[in-house]
Design a protein around this motif. Sequence first.
Motif, PDB file in Angstrom:
ATOM      1  N   ILE A 220       0.837  -1.206   0.000  1.00  9.74           N
ATOM      2  CA  ILE A 220       0.000   0.000   0.000  1.00  9.74           C
ATOM      3  C   ILE A 220       0.875   1.261   0.000  1.00  9.74           C
ATOM      4  N   ILE A 221       1.862   1.268   0.879  1.00 11.37           N
ATOM      5  CA  ILE A 221       2.754   2.439   0.983  1.00 11.37           C
ATOM      6  C   ILE A 221       3.521   2.639  -0.322  1.00 11.37           C
ATOM      7  N   ALA A 222       3.996   1.526  -0.880  1.00 14.78           N
ATOM      8  CA  ALA A 222       4.743   1.628  -2.139  1.00 14.78           C
ATOM      9  C   ALA A 222       3.856   2.159  -3.264  1.00 14.78           C
ATOM     10  N   LEU A 223       2.618   1.691  -3.326  1.00 18.77           N
ATOM     11  CA  LEU A 223       1.714   2.155  -4.388  1.00 18.77           C
ATOM     12  C   LEU A 223       1.349   3.619  -4.203  1.00 18.77           C
ATOM     13  N   ALA A 224       1.117   4.016  -2.933  1.00 16.44           N
ATOM     14  CA  ALA A 224       0.824   5.439  -2.684  1.00 16.44           C
ATOM     15  C   ALA A 224       2.010   6.295  -3.095  1.00 16.44           C
ATOM     16  N   GLY A 225       3.220   5.805  -2.780  1.00 19.98           N
ATOM     17  CA  GLY A 225       4.424   6.529  -3.180  1.00 19.98           C
ATOM     18  C   GLY A 225       4.603   6.585  -4.677  1.00 19.98           C
ATOM     19  N   GLY A 226       3.993   5.588  -5.400  1.00 23.81           N
ATOM     20  CA  GLY A 226       4.063   5.594  -6.865  1.00 23.81           C
ATOM     21  C   GLY A 226       3.320   6.777  -7.471  1.00 23.81           C
ATOM     22  N   PHE A 227       2.273   7.221  -6.792  1.00 28.24           N
ATOM     23  CA  PHE A 227       1.550   8.412  -7.267  1.00 28.24           C
ATOM     24  C   PHE A 227       2.310   9.680  -6.909  1.00 28.24           C
ATOM     25  N   ASP A 228       2.771   9.725  -5.640  1.00 33.18           N
ATOM     26  CA  ASP A 228       3.578  10.843  -5.162  1.00 33.18           C
ATOM     27  C   ASP A 228       4.190  10.426  -3.834  1.00 33.18           C
ATOM     28  N   PRO A 229       5.513  10.527  -3.666  1.00 30.90           N
ATOM     29  CA  PRO A 229       6.149  10.065  -2.414  1.00 30.90           C
ATOM     30  C   PRO A 229       5.529  10.681  -1.162  1.00 30.90           C
ATOM     31  N   ARG A 230       4.990  11.897  -1.288  1.00 27.75           N
ATOM     32  CA  ARG A 230       4.425  12.556  -0.110  1.00 27.75           C
ATOM     33  C   ARG A 230       3.151  11.855   0.389  1.00 27.75           C
ATOM     34  N   LEU A 231       2.472  11.119  -0.489  1.00 28.30           N
ATOM     35  CA  LEU A 231       1.253  10.415  -0.094  1.00 28.30           C
ATOM     36  C   LEU A 231       1.541   9.210   0.821  1.00 28.30           C
ATOM     37  N   MET A 232       2.809   8.834   0.922  1.00 27.12           N
ATOM     38  CA  MET A 232       3.182   7.752   1.831  1.00 27.12           C
ATOM     39  C   MET A 232       3.099   8.191   3.288  1.00 27.12           C
ATOM     40  N   LEU A 233       3.250   9.492   3.537  1.00 29.99           N
ATOM     41  CA  LEU A 233       3.387   9.982   4.915  1.00 29.99           C
ATOM     42  C   LEU A 233       2.196   9.646   5.818  1.00 29.99           C
ATOM     43  N   PRO A 234       0.919   9.896   5.394  1.00 23.51           N
ATOM     44  CA  PRO A 234      -0.198   9.559   6.298  1.00 23.51           C
ATOM     45  C   PRO A 234      -0.239   8.067   6.671  1.00 23.51           C
ATOM     46  N   PHE A 235       0.091   7.208   5.686  1.00 27.95           N
ATOM     47  CA  PHE A 235       0.051   5.764   5.956  1.00 27.95           C
ATOM     48  C   PHE A 235       1.176   5.344   6.901  1.00 27.95           C
ATOM     49  N   ILE A 236       2.356   5.911   6.701  1.00 28.91           N
ATOM     50  CA  ILE A 236       3.481   5.597   7.598  1.00 28.91           C
ATOM     51  C   ILE A 236       3.172   6.060   9.017  1.00 28.91           C
ATOM     52  N   ALA A 237       2.605   7.273   9.133  1.00 30.50           N
ATOM     53  CA  ALA A 237       2.260   7.796  10.465  1.00 30.50           C
ATOM     54  C   ALA A 237       1.208   6.915  11.137  1.00 30.50           C
ATOM     55  N   TRP A 238       0.209   6.469  10.343  1.00 32.69           N
ATOM     56  CA  TRP A 238      -0.836   5.618  10.930  1.00 32.69           C
ATOM     57  C   TRP A 238      -0.261   4.284  11.407  1.00 32.69           C
ATOM     58  N   ILE A 239       0.604   3.696  10.580  1.00 33.17           N
ATOM     59  CA  ILE A 239       1.200   2.408  10.960  1.00 33.17           C
ATOM     60  C   ILE A 239       2.002   2.552  12.245  1.00 33.17           C
ATOM     61  N   LEU A 240       2.768   3.644  12.387  1.00 35.57           N
ATOM     62  CA  LEU A 240       3.557   3.851  13.612  1.00 35.57           C
ATOM     63  C   LEU A 240       2.650   4.013  14.827  1.00 35.57           C
ATOM     64  N   LEU A 241       1.595   4.820  14.709  1.00 31.70           N
ATOM     65  CA  LEU A 241       0.686   5.039  15.841  1.00 31.70           C
ATOM     66  C   LEU A 241      -0.099   3.762  16.177  1.00 31.70           C
ATOM     67  N   PHE A 242      -0.547   3.053  15.130  1.00 27.21           N
ATOM     68  CA  PHE A 242      -1.272   1.796  15.360  1.00 27.21           C
ATOM     69  C   PHE A 242      -0.355   0.764  16.016  1.00 27.21           C
ATOM     70  N   GLY A 243       0.905   0.757  15.594  1.00 26.12           N
ATOM     71  CA  GLY A 243       1.880  -0.147  16.207  1.00 26.12           C
ATOM     72  C   GLY A 243       2.101   0.171  17.680  1.00 26.12           C
ATOM     73  N   LEU A 244       2.172   1.462  18.022  1.00 29.53           N
ATOM     74  CA  LEU A 244       2.318   1.856  19.435  1.00 29.53           C
ATOM     75  C   LEU A 244       1.107   1.434  20.257  1.00 29.53           C
ATOM     76  N   ALA A 245      -0.089   1.597  19.658  1.00 24.65           N
ATOM     77  CA  ALA A 245      -1.312   1.172  20.359  1.00 24.65           C
ATOM     78  C   ALA A 245      -1.285  -0.329  20.617  1.00 24.65           C
ATOM     79  N   MET A 246      -0.825  -1.091  19.631  1.00 20.14           N
ATOM     80  CA  MET A 246      -0.750  -2.542  19.820  1.00 20.14           C
ATOM     81  C   MET A 246       0.310  -2.903  20.851  1.00 20.14           C
ATOM     82  N   LEU A 247       1.434  -2.177  20.859  1.00 22.92           N
ATOM     83  CA  LEU A 247       2.459  -2.442  21.871  1.00 22.92           C
ATOM     84  C   LEU A 247       1.928  -2.234  23.285  1.00 22.92           C
ATOM     85  N   TYR A 248       0.986  -1.301  23.421  1.00 29.74           N
ATOM     86  CA  TYR A 248       0.406  -1.056  24.750  1.00 29.74           C
ATOM     87  C   TYR A 248      -0.661  -2.102  25.090  1.00 29.74           C
ATOM     88  N   PHE A 249      -1.598  -2.320  24.156  1.00 31.06           N
ATOM     89  CA  PHE A 249      -2.762  -3.135  24.492  1.00 31.06           C
ATOM     90  C   PHE A 249      -2.521  -4.640  24.363  1.00 31.06           C
TER      91      PHE A 249
END
Length: 618
Positions: free
Chosen positions: A173-202
Motif C-alpha cells: 500500500i505504501i509503495a503504491l501510494a508513493g508511486g503516485f507521489d512520495p508525499r502520499l506515503m506519509l499519512p500511511f506511515i504515520a498511521w502504521i507507527l501510531l497503530f503499532g504503538l497502540a498494539m504495543l500497549y494493548f
Amino acid sequence: MLRSFERLLDPFPPDEAPLPPKGLASFLWACTRGARRYIAALAVLSACVSVYEAWLFSFLGQIVDLLTAWRAGQDAAGQERGVLWGIAIVLLASIVLVTLRTMVQHQVLAINLPLRLRWDFHRLMLRQSLSFFSDEFAGRVTTKVMQTALAVREVLLTFVEIVLGIGVYFITIIALAGGFDPRLMLPFIAWILLFGLAMLYFVPRLGKVGQEQAHARSSMTGRITDAYTNITTVKLFSHTRREAHFARAAMEDFKETGFRQMRLVSQFEIVNQTLVVALILAAGGYALWLWEAAEVGTGAVAAVTAMALRINGMSHWIMWQMASLFESIGTVQDGIATLTRAAKVQDAPGAPALEITRGEVEFRDVRFNYNGERQVLDGLDLTVRPGEKIGLVGRSGAGKSTLINLLLRFYDLDSGQIRIDGQDISRVAQDSLRGAIGMVTQDTSLLHRSIRDNIAYGRPDATDAEIREAAAHAQADGFIRELSDPQGHTGYDTLVGERGVKLSGGQRQRIAIARVMLKNAPILLLDEATSALDSEVEVAIQDSLDEMMEDKTVIAIAHRLSTIAAMDRLIVMDQGRIVEQGTHAELLAKNGIYARLWRHQSGGFLGEENDEALDSLG
C-alpha cells in the motif's frame, strides 16, 4: 482434489513426539513438527494474495485516470489495453493463489494440525507418572490437551495471516501510494507507527489477561468435571448446592478475567477508531490538496482514498485478530506448564524388556517417602521366592500398598533396589515390567467400554472364547449374559458406564478378576481382591483364584486375615518395616502382634481390633 490435500499431513504420526521445550517460541516451533513446509507455503501464498489485494487500488487509480482522459477527449487506447490486460491477468492469477491458499489453510492444516497436536499431547500425558495425575484434575488436564492444540493452530495461522500477510499488504500500500507521489506515503506511515504503538500497549496486556483467563477456564472445567466424576459421593452427602458454589467460585474468577479482557478490548477499539478517522482525513485531504495543486491526478485521489477506507475496515479486523492472537498465546503459555512437564518415572535410555525366568522378587534396603513429607518404607528387606505366595498384614499406613506401587514402579525409590529374577526394575522398560504383573485392586475402575473390551484389556489379542472362559472362571458369565444398556447392546457388548458405574461393586470386582485371569501374568498382586464380593460368591470363586495362583509368585494384601491365612508366608508390617513373618501357625505360636490381631479380629477385619491390638502395632 480437496481430499488429496487433506491427506498431505498425517494427523496421527506413529513416532512418539519428544517432550516439548518450555519457552513459548521453542514450544510453538516444536508443535510445527511435520507441518513446517505447509505453514511456509501458506505464508508465501498469503503474502502473494496481500500483494494482489493492494495492487487492485493501483488499477483503480489507473481506471479513474483513463476515465478522466476519455472525458477530456484524449486518445488513451494504448494505455487502455495495457490496464485492461493487467487487470485480467491479475484477477485470473488471484483465483489460483486464493485456491491454493485456502486448500493449504483449510484442507491441510485446519483439522490435521490440531488433531496431530492432540494426538501427541495425549500420548505425552499417558506417559506421565501416576503422581502427576494424583496432583491434577482429570478435567483440567483434558482441557489443556484440547484447548492448547487449538490455540497453537490459531497462533500459527494468525501470525501467518496478520504479521506476514498484512505486513506485506501495508508495505505494498505504501509503495503504491508513493508511486503516485512520495508525499502520499506519509499519512500511511504515520498511521502504521501510531497503530503499532497502540498494539504495543494493548496487546501484551491482552495476552497476560488471556493467560489468566485460560488458567481460570481450565480450573472451572476441572471443578465441574470433578463433581460429575464423583456424582455418587455428591448425592450421598447431599452436597449439590455445595458443589454448585464450589464451581461458582471458579466461574467468578473466570468472569473477572473476562471483564478485564473486555475493558482492554473496548479501549483498544476506541483508540483504533480515532486513528483510522485521522488516517482517512489526512490521506484523503492531503491527496485532494495535491490534486488541487495539479501535482497528482484524479486517479491518485481515488486510489489513496480507497486505501484509507479499506484500512478503516481492516484495522478493526486486525485489532480483533491481534486480541485473539494474544489470547491464544495466553492459552498456549498456560498449557506449556502442564504439557512440558517431564514424567518423574522414566525408562533408562535403551532400557531392555524384563525377562521372567522364575518369578523371584527381592526388596533390598528399600527406602521411600512421598515428596519428602513422610517416611513410608525405611530400610525394608524382603525376598519372595519363585512361586511363593505371601500375605501382607498391617494397619493402614504401614506401607503395604506403597510396597505394591513401588514393585509396579509407579514411583521411584529414594534408595535401595527392587529386583525381579535379578533384574533391577529401574533399569528395564516399564511396559514390560507391568506386562509381567497381574493385579486385582480393591477399588476397581472399568473403562467406559463394553464388558468384552474391559476383560480383553488383560490380553487384547484374546479370542472371544478365551474371554468367555475367563469370565466363567471369575463367576461373571451368568450376570454378564443378562446385562443390557440404553443403546441396545446386550451381554458382553454392554457398555459399563464411566468407571463402571452401571455395575455393582461385586460385579466390577469379578470383571477385574476375569481380566487378570485372562492376562495370566507370572507375578500376581492381590489388594483386597475379594473385598467387594459377598461370602457366597467368594466361596464360589475361591477355587478359580487358587487355580489362577498356581505356579505364580503372589503378593496379597487383606485386612480380613482369614482370606490370607493359608498363604505360604505372612509378612507383618508396621511403620515401613517388617516386624514379623512366618506361616499362620508359626505366627500364632509366637504369640506376637499377628496372634493378637487374629484373636481380637471380629469376623476377620483389622478395623475391629481392640485397643490392645492397636497399641501393639504402635
